[in-house]
Design a protein around this motif. Structure first.
Motif, mmCIF file in Angstrom:
data_model
loop_
_atom_site.group_PDB
_atom_site.id
_atom_site.type_symbol
_atom_site.label_atom_id
_atom_site.label_comp_id
_atom_site.label_asym_id
_atom_site.label_seq_id
_atom_site.Cartn_x
_atom_site.Cartn_y
_atom_site.Cartn_z
ATOM 1 N N HIS A 209 2.912 -24.436 -48.870
ATOM 2 C CA HIS A 209 3.722 -24.561 -50.077
ATOM 3 C C HIS A 209 3.016 -25.379 -51.139
ATOM 4 O O HIS A 209 3.139 -25.096 -52.341
ATOM 5 N N ALA A 210 2.264 -26.376 -50.729
ATOM 6 C CA ALA A 210 1.519 -27.195 -51.688
ATOM 7 C C ALA A 210 0.472 -26.359 -52.424
ATOM 8 O O ALA A 210 0.108 -26.674 -53.564
ATOM 9 N N ARG A 211 -0.003 -25.301 -51.770
ATOM 10 C CA ARG A 211 -0.968 -24.396 -52.400
ATOM 11 C C ARG A 211 -0.292 -23.226 -53.104
ATOM 12 O O ARG A 211 -0.974 -22.324 -53.601
ATOM 13 N N GLY A 212 1.041 -23.232 -53.118
ATOM 14 C CA GLY A 212 1.781 -22.156 -53.765
ATOM 15 C C GLY A 212 1.949 -20.919 -52.920
ATOM 16 O O GLY A 212 2.391 -19.877 -53.417
ATOM 17 N N LEU A 213 1.612 -21.000 -51.644
ATOM 18 C CA LEU A 213 1.645 -19.850 -50.747
ATOM 19 C C LEU A 213 2.978 -19.753 -50.014
ATOM 20 O O LEU A 213 3.539 -20.770 -49.596
ATOM 21 N N GLN A 214 3.454 -18.544 -49.824
ATOM 22 C CA GLN A 214 4.576 -18.331 -48.928
ATOM 23 C C GLN A 214 4.060 -18.206 -47.499
ATOM 24 O O GLN A 214 2.917 -17.816 -47.266
ATOM 25 N N VAL A 215 4.937 -18.507 -46.533
ATOM 26 C CA VAL A 215 4.624 -18.390 -45.113
ATOM 27 C C VAL A 215 5.555 -17.348 -44.497
ATOM 28 O O VAL A 215 6.778 -17.509 -44.520
ATOM 29 N N HIS A 216 4.952 -16.278 -43.976
ATOM 30 C CA HIS A 216 5.697 -15.224 -43.288
ATOM 31 C C HIS A 216 5.254 -15.211 -41.832
ATOM 32 O O HIS A 216 4.052 -15.171 -41.559
ATOM 33 N N VAL A 217 6.196 -15.224 -40.925
ATOM 34 C CA VAL A 217 5.876 -15.370 -39.493
ATOM 35 C C VAL A 217 6.199 -14.077 -38.758
ATOM 36 O O VAL A 217 7.257 -13.479 -38.938
ATOM 37 N N TRP A 218 5.256 -13.660 -37.889
ATOM 38 C CA TRP A 218 5.431 -12.463 -37.078
ATOM 39 C C TRP A 218 5.165 -12.785 -35.615
ATOM 40 O O TRP A 218 4.503 -13.775 -35.326
ATOM 41 N N THR A 219 5.576 -11.937 -34.701
ATOM 42 C CA THR A 219 6.714 -11.045 -34.792
ATOM 43 C C THR A 219 7.811 -11.748 -33.996
ATOM 44 O O THR A 219 7.638 -11.992 -32.802
ATOM 45 N N VAL A 220 8.914 -12.064 -34.650
ATOM 46 C CA VAL A 220 9.930 -12.960 -34.094
ATOM 47 C C VAL A 220 11.177 -12.154 -33.754
ATOM 48 O O VAL A 220 11.806 -11.574 -34.641
ATOM 49 N N ASN A 221 11.549 -12.147 -32.479
ATOM 50 C CA ASN A 221 12.644 -11.292 -32.017
ATOM 51 C C ASN A 221 13.822 -12.046 -31.403
ATOM 52 O O ASN A 221 14.832 -11.434 -31.078
ATOM 53 N N GLU A 222 13.697 -13.362 -31.250
ATOM 54 C CA GLU A 222 14.759 -14.160 -30.631
ATOM 55 C C GLU A 222 15.481 -14.973 -31.696
ATOM 56 O O GLU A 222 14.858 -15.631 -32.532
ATOM 57 N N ALA A 223 16.812 -14.965 -31.639
ATOM 58 C CA ALA A 223 17.616 -15.636 -32.664
ATOM 59 C C ALA A 223 17.317 -17.125 -32.740
ATOM 60 O O ALA A 223 17.230 -17.689 -33.840
ATOM 61 N N ASP A 224 17.160 -17.794 -31.586
ATOM 62 C CA ASP A 224 16.924 -19.234 -31.632
ATOM 63 C C ASP A 224 15.589 -19.572 -32.278
ATOM 64 O O ASP A 224 15.467 -20.552 -33.020
ATOM 65 N N ARG A 225 14.593 -18.735 -32.063
ATOM 66 C CA ARG A 225 13.294 -18.965 -32.699
ATOM 67 C C ARG A 225 13.371 -18.682 -34.202
ATOM 68 O O ARG A 225 12.765 -19.388 -35.004
ATOM 69 N N MET A 226 14.120 -17.667 -34.578
ATOM 70 C CA MET A 226 14.331 -17.413 -36.008
ATOM 71 C C MET A 226 14.980 -18.614 -36.674
ATOM 72 O O MET A 226 14.561 -19.054 -37.756
ATOM 73 N N GLU A 227 16.009 -19.170 -36.026
ATOM 74 C CA GLU A 227 16.703 -20.333 -36.580
ATOM 75 C C GLU A 227 15.748 -21.513 -36.746
ATOM 76 O O GLU A 227 15.738 -22.187 -37.788
ATOM 77 N N ALA A 228 14.925 -21.759 -35.731
ATOM 78 C CA ALA A 228 14.002 -22.891 -35.783
ATOM 79 C C ALA A 228 12.990 -22.727 -36.908
ATOM 80 O O ALA A 228 12.649 -23.695 -37.613
ATOM 81 N N LEU A 229 12.501 -21.517 -37.100
ATOM 82 C CA LEU A 229 11.527 -21.271 -38.163
ATOM 83 C C LEU A 229 12.158 -21.429 -39.539
ATOM 84 O O LEU A 229 11.545 -21.996 -40.458
#
Length: 256
Positions: A209-229
């Motif tokens: 974020h400090a560099r202005g970049l977005q962070v997209h994470v793959w490949t996430v299929n579990e709800a608890d991991r989605m929540e944590a991210l």
């Protein structure tokens, strides 16, 4: 609310972004028009796919170098003509689509396109140019050299993500280790961890974020991991399980 001001129009929608990975690979018909239609019906507007070029230069949306794993045919796509590839069926029933046809069928979608092999790069850039899809396509690859070449050839109109080297540099930088990385990328698209080593944590997200970049994470299929991210502040999640990610976003009031 957008966490970082986007560096490119491809990312001009409110975050977090929900990506249908291969159109929703859990359905068994990955990277097919039918998969992307289902994703669109569920409300997804960001799609992830992969491309290979056939022997006669047609750009096919498909992950593997060969047809063997998910279709009723065999052979390496790069060694086959489009006429031969077009006869293959994913899960025995769905044809492989040309990327050009997908761009035409889903004009409101944004596409994250992983260039799987060098012969696909120039046809992809030609397609983006001929369809004026500069704001609709982000080009990625594990190969930093490949995405760097795409950026050099196309210029700032093209959105690109980091390859492995760029992600490594960003990760080391987040740990206080200087490491040069390519300028011009608009996002870092990363796994939660690689070879047992954690990639995405609060420091990594903050450094991106400090560099202005977005962070997209793959490949996430579990709800608890989605929540944590999402709690870490990531800007996008790619999933095979479309209903699960949608439910998590809806519960947070960020499904758009």
């Amino acid at each position: 609310m957008t966490r970082t001001r986007p560096l490119h129009p491809y990312l001009d929608r409110p975050t977090p972004l929900a990506f249908a990975h291969r159109g929703g690979a859990a359905g068994g018909i990955e990277n097919t028009a039918a998969a992307f239609r289902r994703a669109a019906e569920l409300g997804y507007r960001y799609f992830e796919t992969d491309v290979h070029a056939t022997a006669d230069g047609r750009l096919v949306a498909f992950h593997d170098a060969t047809l063997d794993r998910v279709t009723d045919a065999r052979g390496r796509i790069g060694a086959l003509s489009w006429a031969e590839v077009a006869r293959a069926r994913v899960a025995g029933r769905e044809p492989l689509p040309l990327l050009a046809d997908l761009l035409a069928e889903f004009p409101d979608a944004r596409w994250n396109v992983d260039v799987k092999a060098p012969p696909a790069l120039l046809p992809l850039l030609d397609l983006i140019r001929s369809t004026d899809s500069w704001d609709r396509v982000c080009v990625g690859s594990f190969s930093e050299a490949r995405v760097a070449r795409a950026a050099r050839l196309a210029g700032p109109r093209l959105a690109t993500s980091y390859g492995v080297r760029g992600v490594l540099g960003l990760r080391l930088s987040s740990l206080g280790v200087p490491f040069p990385v390519r300028r011009g990328a608009v996002c870092a698209q990363v796994p939660v961890e690689q070879a047992g080593v954690r990639v995405v944590d609060r420091r990594f997200v903050a450094r991106a974020h400090a560099r202005g970049l977005q962070v997209h994470v793959w490949t996430v299929n579990e709800a608890d991991r989605m929540e944590a991210l999402l709690d870490l502040g990531v800007d996008g999640i790619m999933t095979d399980h479309l209903e699960t990610l949608r439910a998590v976003f809806e519960a947070r009031g960020v499904w758009r």
